[in-house]
Design a protein around this motif. Structure first.
Motif, mmCIF file in Angstrom:
data_model
loop_
_atom_site.group_PDB
_atom_site.id
_atom_site.type_symbol
_atom_site.label_atom_id
_atom_site.label_comp_id
_atom_site.label_asym_id
_atom_site.label_seq_id
_atom_site.Cartn_x
_atom_site.Cartn_y
_atom_site.Cartn_z
ATOM 1 N N ASP A 1 59.240 42.911 -38.235
ATOM 2 C CA ASP A 1 60.542 42.453 -38.448
ATOM 3 C C ASP A 1 60.812 41.721 -39.420
ATOM 4 O OD1 ASP A 1 61.103 43.652 -36.959
ATOM 5 O OD2 ASP A 1 62.548 42.620 -35.612
ATOM 6 N N PHE A 2 59.916 40.758 -40.106
ATOM 7 C CA PHE A 2 59.730 40.239 -41.081
ATOM 8 C C PHE A 2 59.463 40.912 -42.159
ATOM 9 C CE2 PHE A 2 59.946 35.052 -39.968
ATOM 10 C CZ PHE A 2 60.626 35.355 -38.182
ATOM 11 N N ALA A 3 58.196 40.830 -42.394
ATOM 12 C CA ALA A 3 57.831 42.156 -43.339
ATOM 13 C C ALA A 3 58.773 43.045 -43.450
ATOM 14 C CB ALA A 3 56.397 42.446 -42.595
ATOM 15 N N GLU A 4 59.657 43.683 -43.061
ATOM 16 C CA GLU A 4 60.347 44.802 -42.822
ATOM 17 C C GLU A 4 61.908 44.278 -44.537
ATOM 18 O OE1 GLU A 4 61.415 47.384 -40.073
ATOM 19 O OE2 GLU A 4 60.139 48.536 -40.497
ATOM 20 N N VAL A 5 61.949 43.397 -43.424
ATOM 21 C CA VAL A 5 63.249 42.129 -44.300
ATOM 22 C C VAL A 5 62.775 42.266 -45.830
ATOM 23 C CG1 VAL A 5 64.971 41.010 -44.382
ATOM 24 C CG2 VAL A 5 64.015 41.981 -42.526
ATOM 25 N N ILE A 6 61.812 41.113 -45.620
ATOM 26 C CA ILE A 6 60.943 40.567 -46.840
ATOM 27 C C ILE A 6 60.913 42.156 -47.425
ATOM 28 C CG2 ILE A 6 58.897 39.711 -48.108
ATOM 29 C CD1 ILE A 6 58.344 37.540 -45.780
ATOM 30 N N ALA A 7 60.566 43.075 -47.740
ATOM 31 C CA ALA A 7 59.788 44.090 -48.478
ATOM 32 C C ALA A 7 61.330 44.536 -48.979
ATOM 33 C CB ALA A 7 59.486 45.233 -47.753
ATOM 34 N N MET A 8 62.091 44.834 -48.576
ATOM 35 C CA MET A 8 63.261 44.933 -48.817
ATOM 36 C C MET A 8 64.289 44.525 -49.656
ATOM 37 S SD MET A 8 67.197 46.409 -46.328
ATOM 38 C CE MET A 8 67.478 44.075 -45.944
ATOM 39 N N CYS A 9 64.344 42.938 -49.970
ATOM 40 C CA CYS A 9 64.909 42.201 -50.170
ATOM 41 C C CYS A 9 63.400 41.840 -52.025
ATOM 42 C CB CYS A 9 64.323 41.180 -49.944
ATOM 43 S SG CYS A 9 66.065 40.486 -48.214
ATOM 44 N N SER A 10 62.758 42.067 -51.588
ATOM 45 C CA SER A 10 61.867 42.404 -52.533
ATOM 46 C C SER A 10 62.567 43.029 -54.071
ATOM 47 C CB SER A 10 60.118 41.895 -52.502
ATOM 48 O OG SER A 10 60.110 41.091 -51.901
ATOM 49 N N ALA B 1 63.474 42.337 -57.551
ATOM 50 C CA ALA B 1 62.979 43.299 -58.857
ATOM 51 C C ALA B 1 63.992 43.786 -59.495
ATOM 52 C CB ALA B 1 61.884 44.122 -58.230
ATOM 53 N N ALA B 2 64.491 44.116 -58.814
ATOM 54 C CA ALA B 2 65.812 45.472 -59.390
ATOM 55 C C ALA B 2 66.410 44.878 -60.322
ATOM 56 C CB ALA B 2 66.843 46.660 -58.446
ATOM 57 N N ALA B 3 66.944 43.113 -59.793
ATOM 58 C CA ALA B 3 68.221 42.380 -60.033
ATOM 59 C C ALA B 3 66.955 41.463 -61.266
ATOM 60 C CB ALA B 3 68.725 41.603 -58.875
ATOM 61 N N LYS B 4 65.358 41.907 -61.548
ATOM 62 C CA LYS B 4 64.840 40.956 -62.287
ATOM 63 C C LYS B 4 65.008 39.049 -62.292
ATOM 64 C CE LYS B 4 64.703 44.526 -65.755
ATOM 65 N NZ LYS B 4 65.905 44.110 -67.078
ATOM 66 N N GLU B 5 65.155 39.630 -60.707
ATOM 67 C CA GLU B 5 65.494 38.015 -59.901
ATOM 68 C C GLU B 5 63.178 37.015 -59.852
ATOM 69 O OE1 GLU B 5 67.132 37.347 -56.777
ATOM 70 O OE2 GLU B 5 69.186 38.060 -57.455
ATOM 71 N N LYS B 6 63.371 35.910 -60.191
ATOM 72 C CA LYS B 6 62.200 34.950 -60.146
ATOM 73 C C LYS B 6 61.878 34.856 -59.053
ATOM 74 C CE LYS B 6 62.005 32.864 -64.589
ATOM 75 N NZ LYS B 6 61.984 31.692 -64.619
ATOM 76 N N ALA B 7 59.928 35.700 -57.805
ATOM 77 C CA ALA B 7 60.062 35.480 -57.072
ATOM 78 C C ALA B 7 60.074 34.048 -56.298
ATOM 79 C CB ALA B 7 58.312 35.458 -56.923
ATOM 80 N N GLU B 8 59.957 32.958 -57.472
ATOM 81 C CA GLU B 8 60.610 31.314 -56.943
ATOM 82 C C GLU B 8 61.742 31.438 -55.936
ATOM 83 O OE1 GLU B 8 59.534 30.843 -61.085
ATOM 84 O OE2 GLU B 8 58.622 32.480 -59.640
ATOM 85 N N GLU B 9 62.343 31.422 -56.665
ATOM 86 C CA GLU B 9 63.967 31.637 -56.531
ATOM 87 C C GLU B 9 63.739 31.961 -55.321
ATOM 88 O OE1 GLU B 9 66.076 32.954 -59.534
ATOM 89 O OE2 GLU B 9 65.281 31.174 -61.091
ATOM 90 N N ALA B 10 63.781 32.721 -54.879
ATOM 91 C CA ALA B 10 63.444 32.946 -53.619
ATOM 92 C C ALA B 10 64.180 32.205 -52.623
ATOM 93 C CB ALA B 10 62.614 33.718 -52.573
ATOM 94 N N SER B 11 65.401 32.791 -51.226
ATOM 95 C CA SER B 11 65.618 32.166 -50.030
ATOM 96 C C SER B 11 65.327 32.550 -48.858
ATOM 97 C CB SER B 11 67.125 32.051 -50.423
ATOM 98 O OG SER B 11 67.458 31.131 -48.709
#
Length: 465
Positions: A362-371, A375-385
């Motif tokens: 479940d975690f993997a699916e949510v993280i993949a979707m949010c990633s 990426a589409a919003a060109k956000e930096k990975a280190e800014e993830a919450s």
């Protein structure tokens, strides 16, 4: 298509059903499109309705409406840009069921549920395919499409035909004695339409070795294939059990099924929950599964020991000792035996590994979707919450059950979940715990106090500082 029997053909259909009378449909706006058909019955008062939908797979559409003159009847229409239009008159209660059947590839239904997709004839769908999430498509053997041109050989007499009216139509009357006369008159009307489909392409029926008289069976043989009695089968049919396929013919007032259809039905029964349960029965009079039989045998021995081998409990059977309080004490002892034996019924460690895998999935699916969104919003990975982490309801309920029944074993696997989440996605342990608690708040049965106590013990100390 089960248990939906058309009553009559519309006059402007391109694919008439053999044996059914033709009814004048000129008061239905068939030529004005699906929206107009829907509008005939939609929002026109109590007891009437209409609807249309587009079929995105083939570019066609399908619609139905209550007849405006006779509200017990309704019209169902299926249109395909290449294969033309089917117009059927049904009991109004059946129109929505047939409407659902039109949503797939089916263009025509014949012979009690045999269906045509424009190329191939298939038997009625009965055996479920979990991958396709639909019934298996089983082709009718050596099926041949019968057209209006095939049936009209010049001997029919249109002048002897009859076109009925909805206002005087009786659904319980038998079909015309010489339907080919009606078909000949229909053909005259059909060819007068604008850009009519050639009679060679107007499908009337299907012919297949499966549907010959030699391959038809009655209720006794049908029931035998299904492992039930003929009286049980007739009871199913009288109750409208949707699992029983429609008969392919009626001979002398008796329903007849194609043996191939009956065999598919028997296979579907074997593959059902009940059929698989019976196949996996331990063979005792209670039809228990092998695992349930093992549990019964285990506790039967435990209960026998508790009730007979222990003198302090056996004396409760003495008449003067038999009272409500004594029975309650014995019941409590037996219940305690079950409660302390949960690990003998459910493999806690194996279940824990399965729950761990489900949570991480479940975690993997949510993280993949949010990633992807990040990426589409060109956000930096280190800014993830990590506030978005959550579990699906079944996984959250299973985790909650596991904690409530095996708290010690569950603590180990919650630790494994924290470790795997940190190693794989660099998720801080506290964020993992917050995600689990948030999901349990929504779908679990642990009280707030129980959650506080439990998660305080399973969260690493450095995460609390």
């Amino acid at each position: 298509m089960s248990h939906v029997r058309p009553l009559a053909n519309g006059l402007r259909t391109d694919h008439p059903v053999p044996g059914l009378p033709f009814i004048d449909d000129s008061h239905i706006p068939l030529d004005e499109g699906p929206e107009a058909i829907e509008a005939v019955g939609r929002n026109k008062g109590a007891g009437v309705w209409g609807r249309f939908d587009k079929n995105r797979a083939d570019g066609g559409w399908y619609a139905f409406t209550t007849d405006p003159k006779e509200h017990t009847l309704g019209w169902s229409v299926r249109y395909h840009p290449e294969h033309g239009r089917t117009v059927l008159l049904l009991r109004d209660d059946d129109t929505s069921t047939l409407h659902s059947a039109w949503s797939g590839d089916a263009l025509l239904f014949r012979a009690g549920g045999y269906w045509w997709d424009g190329t191939t004839w298939h038997r009625p769908g009965q055996v479920w395919d979990p991958v396709a999430q639909d019934h298996e498509r089983r082709k009718a053997r050596a099926a041949v499409t019968v057209s209006a041109a095939d049936m009209l050989d010049g001997r029919a007499t249109p002048a002897r035909a009859h076109i009925g009216k909805v206002a005087t139509f009786d659904p319980d009357t038998e079909g015309p004695s010489n339907w080919l006369n009606d078909l000949a008159l229909w053909a005259q009307h059909h060819l007068q339409q604008e850009n009519p489909l050639p009679l060679e392409r107007c499908v009337v029926d299907v012919s297949s070795p499966e549907l010959t008289a030699a391959q038809l069976i009655g209720a006794p043989e049908m029931a035998e294939l299904g492992g039930i009695t003929a009286s049980t089968l007739r009871a199913y049919i009288s109750r409208g059990n949707s699992e029983v396929p429609m008969p392919q013919a009626t001979v002398g007032g008796r329903d007849q099924w194609a043996r191939a259809v009956a065999e598919d039905w028997a296979e579907a029964r074997q593959r059902s929950y009940e059929g698989i349960g019976a196949a996996m029965s331990a063979g005792d009079r209670h039809d228990l599964s092998p695992g349930a039989a093992e549990v019964r045998d285990r506790f039967a021995a435990d209960f026998h020991h508790a009730l007979w081998d222990r003198p302090d409990l056996r004396k409760r059977w003495v008449l003067r000792q038999r009272n409500k309080e004594s029975v309650a004490e014995v019941a409590d002892e037996l219940a305690w035996t079950v409660a302390i034996s949960l690990d003998r019924v459910i493999p806690a460690d194996l279940l824990g590994r399965a729950v761990q895998g489900a949570v991480l999935h479940d975690f993997a699916e949510v993280i993949a979707m949010c990633s992807k969104e990040a990426a589409a919003a060109k956000e930096k990975a280190e800014e993830a919450s990590w506030w978005f982490l959550n579990l699906t309801t079944p996984v959250a309920k299973m985790l909650d059950w596991y904690i409530r029944h095996f708290p010690g074993s569950a603590s180990h696997y919650i630790g494994e979940i924290q470790r795997a989440a940190h190693t794989t996605w660099n998720i801080p342990p506290t964020e993992t715990i917050n995600a689990l608690r948030g999901s349990l708040d929504l779908d679990g049965k642990l009280t707030d106090e129980q959650q506080e106590t439990y998660f305080a013990l399973v969260t690493p100390r450095e995460s609390l500082d």
